[in-house]
Design a protein around this motif. Structure first.
Motif, short mmCIF file in Angstrom:
data_model
loop_
_atom_site.label_atom_id
_atom_site.label_comp_id
_atom_site.label_asym_id
_atom_site.label_seq_id
_atom_site.Cartn_x
_atom_site.Cartn_y
_atom_site.Cartn_z
N GLY A 1 0.72 -1.08 0.05
CA GLY A 1 0.14 -0.14 -0.11
C GLY A 1 0.75 1.34 0.11
N LEU A 2 2.09 1.28 0.89
CA LEU A 2 2.70 2.48 0.71
C LEU A 2 4.52 1.71 0.77
CD1 LEU A 2 1.29 4.49 3.48
CD2 LEU A 2 1.18 4.92 1.15
N ASN A 3 5.16 2.32 0.18
CA ASN A 3 6.59 1.86 0.02
C ASN A 3 7.45 3.02 0.43
OD1 ASN A 3 8.81 0.21 -0.23
ND2 ASN A 3 8.76 0.59 -2.48
N ASP A 4 8.05 3.01 1.72
CA ASP A 4 8.97 3.97 1.96
C ASP A 4 8.59 5.43 1.98
OD1 ASP A 4 11.52 4.54 3.24
OD2 ASP A 4 12.63 4.31 1.48
N ILE A 5 7.62 5.78 2.30
CA ILE A 5 7.23 7.39 2.28
C ILE A 5 8.00 8.20 3.18
CG2 ILE A 5 4.90 8.87 2.35
CD1 ILE A 5 4.89 7.05 0.05
N ASN A 6 8.35 9.05 2.69
CA ASN A 6 9.07 10.30 3.55
C ASN A 6 8.37 11.80 3.21
OD1 ASN A 6 11.35 9.31 5.38
ND2 ASN A 6 11.80 8.32 3.39
N LEU A 7 7.72 12.26 4.30
CA LEU A 7 6.98 13.44 3.96
C LEU A 7 6.63 14.17 5.18
CD1 LEU A 7 4.89 15.06 2.06
CD2 LEU A 7 3.18 13.46 3.00
N SER A 8 7.21 15.73 5.02
CA SER A 8 6.82 16.65 6.05
C SER A 8 5.73 17.47 5.80
CB SER A 8 8.25 17.49 6.26
OG SER A 8 9.37 16.68 6.48
N ILE A 9 5.08 17.62 6.69
CA ILE A 9 3.66 18.53 6.48
C ILE A 9 3.81 19.73 7.27
CG2 ILE A 9 1.29 18.82 6.29
CD1 ILE A 9 1.17 15.43 6.04
N ASP A 10 3.82 21.04 6.88
CA ASP A 10 4.12 22.20 7.45
C ASP A 10 2.80 22.63 8.33
OD1 ASP A 10 6.63 22.33 6.63
OD2 ASP A 10 6.20 23.84 4.79
N GLU A 11 3.15 23.19 9.40
CA GLU A 11 2.03 23.76 10.19
C GLU A 11 1.18 24.93 9.21
OE1 GLU A 11 2.29 24.40 14.39
OE2 GLU A 11 0.06 24.19 13.98
N GLY A 12 -0.29 24.55 9.30
CA GLY A 12 -1.07 25.73 8.37
C GLY A 12 -0.99 25.54 7.10
N GLU A 13 -0.25 24.62 6.44
CA GLU A 13 -0.46 24.34 4.90
C GLU A 13 -1.59 23.52 4.55
OE1 GLU A 13 2.59 22.45 2.57
OE2 GLU A 13 2.84 21.02 3.96
N PHE A 14 -1.92 23.97 3.11
CA PHE A 14 -3.01 23.07 2.44
C PHE A 14 -2.33 22.04 1.60
CE2 PHE A 14 -7.71 23.28 1.30
CZ PHE A 14 -7.69 22.11 0.76
N LEU A 15 -2.18 20.91 1.97
CA LEU A 15 -1.35 19.78 1.25
C LEU A 15 -2.11 19.08 0.21
CD1 LEU A 15 1.63 18.97 1.16
CD2 LEU A 15 0.83 16.90 2.40
N SER A 16 -2.14 18.56 -0.95
CA SER A 16 -3.03 17.61 -1.43
C SER A 16 -2.07 16.43 -1.81
CB SER A 16 -3.54 18.14 -2.51
OG SER A 16 -4.51 19.19 -2.36
N LEU A 17 -2.67 15.14 -1.78
CA LEU A 17 -2.26 13.84 -2.10
C LEU A 17 -2.79 13.53 -3.39
CD1 LEU A 17 -2.20 11.82 1.24
CD2 LEU A 17 -0.46 13.35 0.34
N LEU A 18 -2.44 13.66 -4.51
CA LEU A 18 -2.66 13.52 -5.98
C LEU A 18 -2.13 12.29 -6.50
CD1 LEU A 18 -4.24 14.86 -8.26
CD2 LEU A 18 -2.21 15.91 -8.78
N GLY A 19 -2.95 11.20 -7.18
CA GLY A 19 -2.37 10.25 -7.93
C GLY A 19 -3.60 9.15 -8.38
N PRO A 20 -3.01 8.31 -9.35
CA PRO A 20 -4.12 7.45 -9.90
C PRO A 20 -4.81 6.40 -8.78
CG PRO A 20 -1.95 6.87 -10.48
CD PRO A 20 -1.88 8.18 -9.79
N SER A 21 -5.75 5.89 -9.23
CA SER A 21 -6.42 4.85 -8.21
C SER A 21 -5.56 3.76 -7.67
CB SER A 21 -7.65 4.47 -8.94
OG SER A 21 -8.47 3.69 -8.17
N GLY A 22 -5.58 3.60 -6.36
CA GLY A 22 -4.83 2.51 -5.91
C GLY A 22 -3.28 2.86 -5.47
N CYS A 23 -2.79 4.41 -5.56
CA CYS A 23 -1.48 4.74 -5.51
C CYS A 23 -1.25 4.67 -4.03
CB CYS A 23 -1.13 6.04 -6.35
SG CYS A 23 -2.00 7.46 -5.49
N GLY A 24 -2.17 4.79 -3.12
CA GLY A 24 -1.75 4.86 -1.69
C GLY A 24 -2.18 6.14 -0.89
N LYS A 25 -2.98 6.62 -1.45
CA LYS A 25 -3.68 8.25 -1.19
C LYS A 25 -4.51 7.90 0.26
CE LYS A 25 -5.85 9.16 -4.75
NZ LYS A 25 -5.63 8.13 -5.58
#
Ligand code: ATP
Ligand code: MG
Length: 361
Positions: A22-46
């Protein structure tokens, strides 16, 4: 916008039964107060990414941090995180107020305090006058707002939204995109939204994470993603892009000259630093950067019109070169070429000054 990291996903992997990754070695920093979108095709792990942040799913490997603290072992209820689900998951037999106040009851917030917070949340989403309605009596757009109010009433640090607008018709959806952005700005809360609609992601996000096959392809602002896609996948996924197999034919001053069949492409030499003459590369060209002309001009290639599609302000035309490259171009409606018809012959070239991404072959 503050740039303090609020959520960090470190080396996150999720394997499901049957060897499904489902997920393979995801590294992600989400900033305080930001609007972040996860975008990708069906089944990509969103959705899996959201569920791991929410605590509905435990990662197979890796750590979820909030304010630097490891929250991976915390139950969903104990995380300062709320989720708006795709189907809203409202309680149909309860009133709007009861739905919105539900989370507060669970947290033992009652009486006047509860009434005040429910009213404030409904006010934020423009539903103050529907407070005593049953949710069954509401339209799809109104239910969507109730779901939002229910999620913000507990004042989460992070609001997770899984395809929150996908059940709405196109017009309402566009209106809700504006509202969602306004709400996020007013609250100052970190929003993480899943969508597979790139237009939606481009129009409301501060940054977009493009995912493909359980991995992150690129994290960038909408304009950087559009102008400088890092991979062929992103180039093909965001907007319309002609992806041409090309070769570096030479360098002149600050220009690179590529050839794609009979088409000659001169472009600024940024990027592509390591390429040598003769090397293969993929060039991404936006339809607005293809210039169509009745006469042969330098570097142009003869093309035949294969289709013409009305796009409102412009026409989208599909062109084929003699060596069977296909090119998609946008022709402004006020151009005299806007009368072109299928089967006609023209010359296509790269708009001078167009800065095109050069991607690995
Ligand atoms: N509970 C589960 N059991 C087994 N496999 C699962 C489970 N949940 C998700 N998966 C698999 O993990 C992968 C990622 O799924 P996920 O739901 O995160 O995709 P998505 O990007 O949200 O897709 P969509 O756009 O279709 O909602 C898929 O291959 C999916 O089949
Ligand atoms: Mg999903």
């Amino acid at each position: 916008m503050a740039s303090d990291v609020l959520v960090r996903l470190e080396n996150l992997s999720k394997h499901f039964a049957g060897g499904i990754v489902g997920l393979n070695d995801i590294n992600l920093s989400i900033d305080e107060g930001e609007f972040l979108s996860l975008l990708g095709p069906s089944g990509c792990g969103k959705t899996t990414t959201l569920r791991v942040i929410a605590g509905f799913e435990a990662p197979t490997e890796g750590v979820v941090r909030l304010d630097g603290k490891d929250i991976t072992p915390l139950r969903a209820f104990d995380r300062p995180v709320n989720t708006v689900f795709q189907d809203y998951a409202l309680f149909p037999h309860m009133s709007v107020a009861e739905n919105v106040g539900f989370g507060l009851s669970l947290r033992k917030i009652a009486g006047a305090e509860r009434r005040k917070r429910v009213a404030a949340a409904l006010d934020m989403v423009g539903l103050a006058d529907k407070i005593n309605q049953r949710v069954q009596a509401l339209s799809g757009g109104q239910r969507q707002r109730v779901a939002l109010a229910r999620a913000i009433v507990c004042e989460p640090r992070v609001l997770l939204l899984d395809e929150p607008l996908s059940a709405l018709d196109a017009h309402l959806r566009e209106q809700m995109q504006v509202e969602l952005k306004r709400l996020q700005r007013e609250l100052g809360t970190t929003f993480v939204m899943v969508t597979h609609d790139q237009t939606e992601a481009l129009s409301i996000s501060d940054r977009i994470v493009v995912m493909n096959k359980a991995e992150i392809e690129q994290i960038a602002s909408p304009s950087v993603l559009y102008d400088q896609p890092a991979t062929r996948f992103v180039a093909g996924f965001i907007g319309t892009m002609n992806l041409l197999d090309a070769r570096l034919a030479g360098r002149e001053a600050s220009l690179l000259r590529f050839t794609a069949g009979a088409l000659s492409l001169n472009m600024p030499a940024s990027g592509a630093v390591g390429l040598k003459t003769g090397d293969a590369a993929t060039i991404g060209i936006r339809p607005e950067d293809i210039q169509v002309s009745p006469n042969r001009i330098e570097g142009s290639v003869a093309v035949t019109v294969e289709s013409v599609v009305f796009h409102g302000r412009s026409l989208r035309v599909h062109l084929r070169t003699q060596d069977k490259y296909s090119l998609t171009a946008d022709i402004p409606r006020q151009s005299e070429l806007a009368a072109m018809t299928v089967g006609e012959h023209f010359f296509a070239s790269l708009r001078p000054g167009a800065a095109c991404p050069v991607l690995p072959a």
